[in-house]
Design a protein around this motif. Sequence first.
Motif, short mmCIF file in Angstrom:
data_model
loop_
_atom_site.label_atom_id
_atom_site.label_comp_id
_atom_site.label_asym_id
_atom_site.label_seq_id
_atom_site.Cartn_x
_atom_site.Cartn_y
_atom_site.Cartn_z
N LEU A 10 1.23 -1.36 -0.22
CA LEU A 10 -0.02 0.19 -0.35
C LEU A 10 0.75 1.40 -0.06
O LEU A 10 1.92 1.56 0.84
N VAL A 11 0.54 2.20 -0.57
CA VAL A 11 1.80 3.54 -1.24
C VAL A 11 0.62 4.81 -1.60
O VAL A 11 -0.54 4.31 -1.76
N GLN A 12 0.72 5.71 -0.74
CA GLN A 12 0.35 6.59 -1.06
C GLN A 12 0.57 7.17 -3.00
O GLN A 12 1.80 7.11 -3.12
N ALA A 13 -0.61 7.83 -3.36
CA ALA A 13 -0.39 8.67 -4.57
C ALA A 13 1.07 9.53 -4.54
O ALA A 13 0.96 10.01 -3.43
N GLY A 15 4.26 8.12 -4.63
CA GLY A 15 4.70 7.65 -4.08
C GLY A 15 5.42 6.34 -4.86
O GLY A 15 5.11 6.15 -6.27
N LYS A 88 -0.19 5.92 -9.48
CA LYS A 88 -1.52 6.84 -9.24
C LYS A 88 -2.63 5.81 -8.47
O LYS A 88 -2.22 4.60 -8.54
N PRO A 89 -3.91 5.99 -8.32
CA PRO A 89 -4.56 5.18 -8.05
C PRO A 89 -4.68 4.70 -9.03
O PRO A 89 -5.40 3.54 -8.87
N THR A 92 -3.35 0.67 -9.42
CA THR A 92 -3.94 -0.60 -8.47
C THR A 92 -4.51 -1.50 -9.55
O THR A 92 -5.09 -1.87 -10.31
N VAL A 123 -2.68 1.97 -4.09
CA VAL A 123 -2.18 3.02 -4.54
C VAL A 123 -3.44 3.73 -3.93
O VAL A 123 -4.71 4.00 -4.09
N SER A 124 -3.66 4.99 -3.21
CA SER A 124 -4.62 6.08 -2.21
C SER A 124 -4.56 6.66 -2.79
O SER A 124 -3.38 7.44 -2.90
N SER A 125 -5.51 7.50 -2.60
CA SER A 125 -5.64 8.91 -3.16
C SER A 125 -5.55 10.08 -1.88
O SER A 125 -5.83 9.12 -1.28
#
Length: 125
Positions: A10-13, A15, A88-89, A92, A123-125
């Motif tokens: 899991l990574v943030q946008a 990243g 980017k989300p 995913t 990828v979380s927004s």
Amino acid sequence: VQLVESGGGLVQAGGSLRLSCAASGRTFNNNGMGWFRQAPGKEREFVAAISWSGGGGTTDYADSVKGRFTISRDNAKNTVYLQMNSLKPEDTGVYYCAASHSGSFYRHAVFYNYWGQGTQVTVSS
């Protein structure tokens, strides 16, 4: 013959993640390798591919990842990597590694003969 992916998570946008695909049972140094992904409810799609090193290690990318993702291979480790930056989300999905009997690279899954079990990238927004 086995392909094992790792490095998902899991990574943030914005990243980065680096996926690895380790091959065992035989060497794939003379084979074209590819990465594909599948998002929920969607078909598996091409992400990136690389030819065998003797062919110059030529690479190919889907337009959606060009400039952000980099595929590479380490023949000494029988491993292929996918460096993913500026995530980017919409990136995913489950990412799969694949190997072809041929030394070339392909965008179509039908040309690949061996597949890994996949690694989840979120990828979380």
